[in-house]
Design a protein around this motif. Structure first.
Motif, PDB file in Angstrom:
ATOM      1  N   VAL A  77      22.039 -20.231 -24.164  1.00  9.71           N
ATOM      2  CA  VAL A  77      21.006 -20.649 -24.974  1.00  9.71           C
ATOM      3  C   VAL A  77      21.072 -19.958 -26.376  1.00  9.71           C
ATOM      4  CG1 VAL A  77      18.531 -21.300 -25.513  1.00  9.71           C
ATOM      5  CG2 VAL A  77      19.365 -21.784 -23.286  1.00  9.71           C
ATOM      6  N   ARG A  78      21.110 -18.531 -26.207  1.00  8.57           N
ATOM      7  CA  ARG A  78      21.198 -17.548 -27.480  1.00  8.57           C
ATOM      8  C   ARG A  78      22.300 -18.024 -28.205  1.00  8.57           C
ATOM      9  NH1 ARG A  78      19.214 -13.521 -24.109  1.00  8.57           N
ATOM     10  NH2 ARG A  78      17.212 -12.983 -24.271  1.00  8.57           N
ATOM     11  N   LEU A  79      23.516 -18.150 -27.386  1.00  4.64           N
ATOM     12  CA  LEU A  79      24.857 -18.523 -28.293  1.00  4.64           C
ATOM     13  C   LEU A  79      24.449 -19.912 -28.918  1.00  4.64           C
ATOM     14  CD1 LEU A  79      27.532 -17.759 -25.690  1.00  4.64           C
ATOM     15  CD2 LEU A  79      27.103 -16.542 -27.767  1.00  4.64           C
ATOM     16  N   ALA A  80      24.013 -20.994 -28.302  1.00  3.88           N
ATOM     17  CA  ALA A  80      23.641 -22.222 -29.056  1.00  3.88           C
ATOM     18  C   ALA A  80      22.980 -21.961 -30.185  1.00  3.88           C
ATOM     19  CB  ALA A  80      23.251 -23.267 -28.051  1.00  3.88           C
ATOM     20  N   MET A  81      21.858 -21.128 -30.014  1.00  4.48           N
ATOM     21  CA  MET A  81      20.863 -20.884 -31.193  1.00  4.48           C
ATOM     22  C   MET A  81      21.606 -20.112 -32.617  1.00  4.48           C
ATOM     23  SD  MET A  81      18.213 -22.541 -30.576  1.00  4.48           S
ATOM     24  CE  MET A  81      17.512 -23.228 -29.162  1.00  4.48           C
ATOM     25  N   LEU A 139      25.711 -34.062 -28.204  1.00  6.98           N
ATOM     26  CA  LEU A 139      25.021 -32.677 -27.959  1.00  6.98           C
ATOM     27  C   LEU A 139      25.317 -32.228 -26.407  1.00  6.98           C
ATOM     28  CD1 LEU A 139      23.662 -30.175 -29.153  1.00  6.98           C
ATOM     29  CD2 LEU A 139      21.384 -31.581 -28.784  1.00  6.98           C
ATOM     30  N   ASP A 140      24.988 -32.992 -25.630  1.00  8.49           N
ATOM     31  CA  ASP A 140      25.000 -32.333 -24.165  1.00  8.49           C
ATOM     32  C   ASP A 140      26.476 -31.965 -23.989  1.00  8.49           C
ATOM     33  OD1 ASP A 140      22.314 -32.998 -24.093  1.00  8.49           O
ATOM     34  OD2 ASP A 140      22.829 -34.956 -23.108  1.00  8.49           O
ATOM     35  N   ARG A 141      27.399 -32.934 -24.412  1.00  6.47           N
ATOM     36  CA  ARG A 141      28.754 -32.362 -24.294  1.00  6.47           C
ATOM     37  C   ARG A 141      29.449 -31.162 -24.953  1.00  6.47           C
ATOM     38  NH1 ARG A 141      28.835 -38.419 -24.006  1.00  6.47           N
ATOM     39  NH2 ARG A 141      29.023 -38.609 -26.122  1.00  6.47           N
ATOM     40  N   ALA A 142      28.608 -30.989 -26.063  1.00 13.11           N
ATOM     41  CA  ALA A 142      29.123 -29.839 -26.809  1.00 13.11           C
ATOM     42  C   ALA A 142      28.765 -28.747 -25.903  1.00 13.11           C
ATOM     43  CB  ALA A 142      28.623 -29.919 -28.371  1.00 13.11           C
ATOM     44  N   LEU A 143      27.130 -28.715 -25.459  1.00 15.12           N
ATOM     45  CA  LEU A 143      26.675 -27.697 -24.772  1.00 15.12           C
ATOM     46  C   LEU A 143      27.491 -27.480 -23.438  1.00 15.12           C
ATOM     47  CD1 LEU A 143      22.864 -28.608 -25.089  1.00 15.12           C
ATOM     48  CD2 LEU A 143      24.194 -26.654 -26.157  1.00 15.12           C
ATOM     49  N   LEU A 144      27.966 -28.591 -22.933  1.00 15.59           N
ATOM     50  CA  LEU A 144      28.746 -28.265 -21.673  1.00 15.59           C
ATOM     51  C   LEU A 144      30.221 -27.445 -22.084  1.00 15.59           C
ATOM     52  CD1 LEU A 144      29.749 -28.880 -18.865  1.00 15.59           C
ATOM     53  CD2 LEU A 144      30.528 -31.154 -19.386  1.00 15.59           C
ATOM     54  N   SER A 145      30.800 -27.854 -23.149  1.00 18.56           N
ATOM     55  CA  SER A 145      31.825 -26.759 -23.737  1.00 18.56           C
ATOM     56  C   SER A 145      31.616 -25.424 -23.988  1.00 18.56           C
ATOM     57  CB  SER A 145      32.441 -27.584 -24.959  1.00 18.56           C
ATOM     58  OG  SER A 145      32.903 -28.897 -24.732  1.00 18.56           O
ATOM     59  N   LEU A 146      30.289 -25.132 -24.462  1.00 17.98           N
ATOM     60  CA  LEU A 146      29.890 -23.937 -24.522  1.00 17.98           C
ATOM     61  C   LEU A 146      29.758 -23.029 -23.289  1.00 17.98           C
ATOM     62  CD1 LEU A 146      26.940 -22.687 -26.718  1.00 17.98           C
ATOM     63  CD2 LEU A 146      27.057 -21.879 -24.633  1.00 17.98           C
ATOM     64  N   VAL A 147      29.048 -23.789 -22.342  1.00 12.42           N
ATOM     65  CA  VAL A 147      28.905 -23.149 -20.896  1.00 12.42           C
ATOM     66  C   VAL A 147      30.340 -22.888 -20.172  1.00 12.42           C
ATOM     67  CG1 VAL A 147      28.021 -23.679 -18.661  1.00 12.42           C
ATOM     68  CG2 VAL A 147      26.515 -24.092 -20.569  1.00 12.42           C
ATOM     69  N   ARG A 198      31.532 -23.746 -33.214  1.00 13.21           N
ATOM     70  CA  ARG A 198      30.171 -23.997 -34.150  1.00 13.21           C
ATOM     71  C   ARG A 198      30.343 -25.338 -34.752  1.00 13.21           C
ATOM     72  NH1 ARG A 198      27.479 -19.218 -35.808  1.00 13.21           N
ATOM     73  NH2 ARG A 198      28.095 -17.417 -34.592  1.00 13.21           N
ATOM     74  N   GLU A 199      31.728 -25.595 -35.008  1.00 11.37           N
ATOM     75  CA  GLU A 199      31.720 -26.904 -35.722  1.00 11.37           C
ATOM     76  C   GLU A 199      31.318 -28.083 -34.870  1.00 11.37           C
ATOM     77  OE1 GLU A 199      35.350 -29.628 -38.141  1.00 11.37           O
ATOM     78  OE2 GLU A 199      35.513 -27.266 -37.450  1.00 11.37           O
ATOM     79  N   GLN A 200      31.872 -28.110 -33.741  1.00 13.80           N
ATOM     80  CA  GLN A 200      31.404 -29.138 -32.797  1.00 13.80           C
ATOM     81  C   GLN A 200      30.148 -29.267 -32.490  1.00 13.80           C
ATOM     82  OE1 GLN A 200      32.642 -28.336 -28.435  1.00 13.80           O
ATOM     83  NE2 GLN A 200      32.685 -30.439 -27.926  1.00 13.80           N
ATOM     84  N   LEU A 201      29.347 -28.084 -32.264  1.00 14.73           N
ATOM     85  CA  LEU A 201      27.960 -28.051 -32.071  1.00 14.73           C
ATOM     86  C   LEU A 201      27.220 -28.573 -33.209  1.00 14.73           C
ATOM     87  CD1 LEU A 201      25.998 -27.291 -29.722  1.00 14.73           C
ATOM     88  CD2 LEU A 201      26.062 -25.146 -30.579  1.00 14.73           C
ATOM     89  N   ALA A 202      27.452 -28.154 -34.487  1.00 11.83           N
ATOM     90  CA  ALA A 202      26.691 -28.581 -35.480  1.00 11.83           C
ATOM     91  C   ALA A 202      26.846 -30.058 -36.019  1.00 11.83           C
ATOM     92  CB  ALA A 202      27.216 -27.958 -36.819  1.00 11.83           C
ATOM     93  N   GLN A 203      27.998 -30.726 -35.574  1.00 14.85           N
ATOM     94  CA  GLN A 203      28.230 -32.049 -35.723  1.00 14.85           C
ATOM     95  C   GLN A 203      27.311 -32.676 -34.601  1.00 14.85           C
ATOM     96  OE1 GLN A 203      29.664 -33.840 -38.053  1.00 14.85           O
ATOM     97  NE2 GLN A 203      28.913 -35.753 -37.085  1.00 14.85           N
ATOM     98  N   VAL A 210      23.814 -32.884 -35.652  1.00 20.16           N
ATOM     99  CA  VAL A 210      23.556 -33.944 -36.534  1.00 20.16           C
ATOM    100  C   VAL A 210      23.466 -35.262 -35.988  1.00 20.16           C
ATOM    101  CG1 VAL A 210      24.710 -35.133 -38.540  1.00 20.16           C
ATOM    102  CG2 VAL A 210      24.679 -32.633 -38.379  1.00 20.16           C
ATOM    103  N   GLU A 211      24.536 -35.761 -34.914  1.00 22.48           N
ATOM    104  CA  GLU A 211      24.479 -37.117 -34.309  1.00 22.48           C
ATOM    105  C   GLU A 211      23.156 -37.185 -33.358  1.00 22.48           C
ATOM    106  OE1 GLU A 211      27.914 -37.951 -32.282  1.00 22.48           O
ATOM    107  OE2 GLU A 211      29.303 -36.957 -33.841  1.00 22.48           O
ATOM    108  N   PHE A 212      22.943 -36.129 -32.941  1.00 24.77           N
ATOM    109  CA  PHE A 212      21.579 -35.979 -31.910  1.00 24.77           C
ATOM    110  C   PHE A 212      20.512 -36.334 -32.582  1.00 24.77           C
ATOM    111  CE2 PHE A 212      18.194 -34.060 -29.910  1.00 24.77           C
ATOM    112  CZ  PHE A 212      18.074 -34.575 -28.425  1.00 24.77           C
ATOM    113  N   GLU A 213      20.375 -35.755 -33.921  1.00 24.00           N
ATOM    114  CA  GLU A 213      18.872 -35.829 -34.658  1.00 24.00           C
ATOM    115  C   GLU A 213      18.973 -37.029 -35.239  1.00 24.00           C
ATOM    116  OE1 GLU A 213      18.573 -32.386 -36.882  1.00 24.00           O
ATOM    117  OE2 GLU A 213      18.005 -31.136 -35.134  1.00 24.00           O
ATOM    118  N   ALA A 214      20.165 -37.720 -35.735  1.00 19.51           N
ATOM    119  CA  ALA A 214      20.261 -39.234 -36.252  1.00 19.51           C
ATOM    120  C   ALA A 214      19.874 -40.176 -35.177  1.00 19.51           C
ATOM    121  CB  ALA A 214      21.386 -39.229 -36.834  1.00 19.51           C
TER     122      ALA A 214
END
Length: 567
Positions: A239-243, A324-332, A339-344, A347-351
């Motif tokens: 979670v810290r890495l994501a934040m 967003l879930d798939r980006a978090l899966l990649s992180l785990v 950073r680029e994948q997570l940021a994008q 953006v999609e999640f909040e939209a």
């Protein structure tokens, strides 16, 4: 007296002694010792003398003594720095020992003897201190437990030390008999560390209490029943890495909440197989819809363990189905954030808030079914009439089957038909959703009305092939299952298939025919069954024409000529 009070009392005593802090693997014994017990004690390290040594990989008693001497030196120097003491003579001695001791190991005979002298001299300075030995069960085979226990006894009796040994209960392997035989002579007592779920999670998250995600992560871990502190640590780190990866962009509260719900589930699945966590393929396969239903025979093909996992996921209520879930899966999985994948993804999640809101309403509709035994049929029907049309376009066939069966159960056949027809019409532009391999890849779909609607939608999406075109496609696709070809085969008569095969001369023929017959044994796929039946009848007719034909058909697909009564 609490465990904490007993340990503090032991450390505060001026009398030498030894105790065991034991417990199951993963309960957080070392973390508890370092952060709850020793952190206050070492607030002013120059007032205490402390050494911590892990036996992980230690090969011998001599190596253990060296490790203890080094740990002693490192702690004392750090303490002196804190107090700004010079102690230059002792400092020079330790620096000399650190590099000269290693250098002498490479000098034969004389070097070995002088190196041993240095080690003995260094170990001589280990006295009158608190010593913690950890990872006893992870020592190498050359480090005998009897020798280790002898060292503990020596440190207590001859060096005036207070020794704490941290131990995973029941994990000593071949050394267990020696431990059982000598422990009472060495230790003053044993303390068992067995925190409950809430205590373990609180201990593992103690460094994040001021973070905006702390409360949600803590609650999520409790819901999942994560009692292994290593998994708690991994969760907090992820979670810290994501934040940290998105620190430059303010996140909506809903986004923070999503990260704090999804990451614990992903970490638990990825690293908690020994803790009976649901496998990752189930978590990523089950969508937001699937978590809302396990009823009416839809999960008959699942094992008891799979049903338990599915029920746990349904209860948890957070699926892995957004970008967003798939980006978090990649992180785990990777251990770091793209950073680029997570940021994008954020953006999609909040939209996409409106779509998620519709899905949440649909999930709440299922709650009217699952969360009560009251006779609330009309409430259930009203909830689905309101929410299903908003989400059905992206639903799977098995989800449609489940909701249709629920409507029939409530006496609303017309609504079940409406839901099926609406869903099938929406799939015409999604040919992959109409592929039988996709349809049957989750829970088995065997509802006749739904299967008929799927076939109509498939025909509307792609007009039927001629029999010759279908067989040409079947010949070319040597590894896949061509659903359009199967639909054409199922509609053909045995006589038409005989005529077709008479005109084929191709080196791929035998393999293609065997793949047709391999479709047998799938009663949930009516078109497959019809295809096999049609070809089997055609083969029997061909085999009846001559001994040569009979031999070919028998050796190729194992079918005998037709008897007069049979055809």
């Amino acid at each position: 007296m609490s465990i904490e009070a007993r340990l503090v009392s032991f450390l505060s005593s001026k009398e030498a002694g030894a105790i065991v802090l034991q417990g199951k693997w993963g309960t957080g014994k070392t973390h508890f010792w370092r952060h709850t017990i020793m952190a206050p004690v070492l607030a002013k390290p120059w007032k205490k003398r402390y050494s911590y040594v892990s036996l992980f990989g230690i090969e011998s008693l001599a190596e253990l003594k060296s490790a203890l001497a080094i740990a002693t030196d490192e702690f004392d120097q750090d303490a002196r720095r804190e107090k700004r003491k010079s102690a230059k003579i002792l400092w020079l001695w330790w620096r000399l020992w650190a590099w000269l001791g290693d250098l002498l190991d490479f000098i034969p005979t004389f070097g070995e003897k002088l190196s041993a002298v240095f080690r003995r001299a260094s170990f001589y300075l280990v006295r009158d201190r608190i010593i913690c030995f950890d990872d006893i069960e992870r020592r190498s085979e050359g480090m005998q437990l009897r020798d280790f226990l002898g060292l503990v006894s020596y440190l207590v009796d001859q060096r005036g030390c207070r020794v704490v040994v941290i131990l995973n209960a029941g994990q000593l392997g071949d050394g267990q008999p020696a431990w059982d035989a000598y422990k009472e002579k060495v230790f003053d007592g044993e303390i068992t560390f067995a925190p409950d779920l809430e205590q373990t999670i609180s201990l593992g998250l103690h460094g994040s209490v001021d973070e905006p995600w702390h409360q949600t992560v803590s609650a999520s871990l409790k819901e999942l029943g994560v009692s292994n502190i290593r998994l708690v640590h991994r969760t907090a780190r992820a979670v810290r890495l994501a934040m940290e990866a998105t620190a430059t962009t303010p996140l909506q509260d809903e986004t923070v909440e999503r990260i704090a719900r999804v990451v614990p589930l992903l970490v638990y699945s990825a690293h908690g197989q020994g803790e009976n966590a649901p496998p990752m393929d189930m978590i990523t396969r089950e969508g937001a819809y699937s978590f809302t239903f396990t009823l009416l025979g839809d999960d008959e093909t699942r094992t008891p363990q799979e049903k338990a996992w599915q029920e746990a996921l349904r209860t948890y209520g957070t699926s892995v189905d957004t970008t967003l879930d798939r980006a978090l899966l990649s992180l785990v999985r990777a251990g770091y954030a793209d950073r680029e994948q997570l940021a994008q993804a954020i953006v999609e999640f909040e939209a996409d808030r409106e779509s998620r809101s519709l899905l949440e309403d649909y999930q709440k509709a299922w709650r009217t079914f699952h969360d009560t035994v009251a006779e609330n049929g009309e409430e259930i029907v009203a909830a689905f009439e309101r929410t299903w049309p908003q989400v059905s376009a992206n639903a799977r066939a098995d989800e449609t089957q489940s909701i249709a069966r629920t409507m029939r159960l409530l006496g609303r056949q017309e609504l079940a038909t409406c839901f099926i027809d609406t869903w099938a019409a929406q799939q015409i532009d999604r040919p992959d959703a109409l592929d039988m391999r996709t349809i049957q890849s989750y829970t088995q779909v065997d509802d006749p009305e739904l299967l008929a609607a799927i076939e109509r939608a498939r025909e509307a999406a792609e007009p039927p092939l001629t029999l010759h075109d279908a067989f040409d496609r079947w010949l070319a696709d040597t590894r896949g299952i061509d659903e359009r070809a199967i639909s054409t085969f199922a509609a053909a008569s045995p006589a038409e298939i005989v005529e077709l095969l008479d005109g084929v001369r191709d080196k791929r023929l035998v393999g293609a025919l065997r793949r047709v017959m391999a479709l047998d044994g799938n009663p949930g796929y009516p078109l497959w069954v019809s295809t096999v039946d049609n070809f089997a009848s055609a083969f029997r007719q061909i085999a009846s024409r001559s001994p040569l034909a009979a031999y070919r058909v028998k050796s190729w697909v194992g079918i005998e000529p037709a008897s007069p009564e049979r055809e």
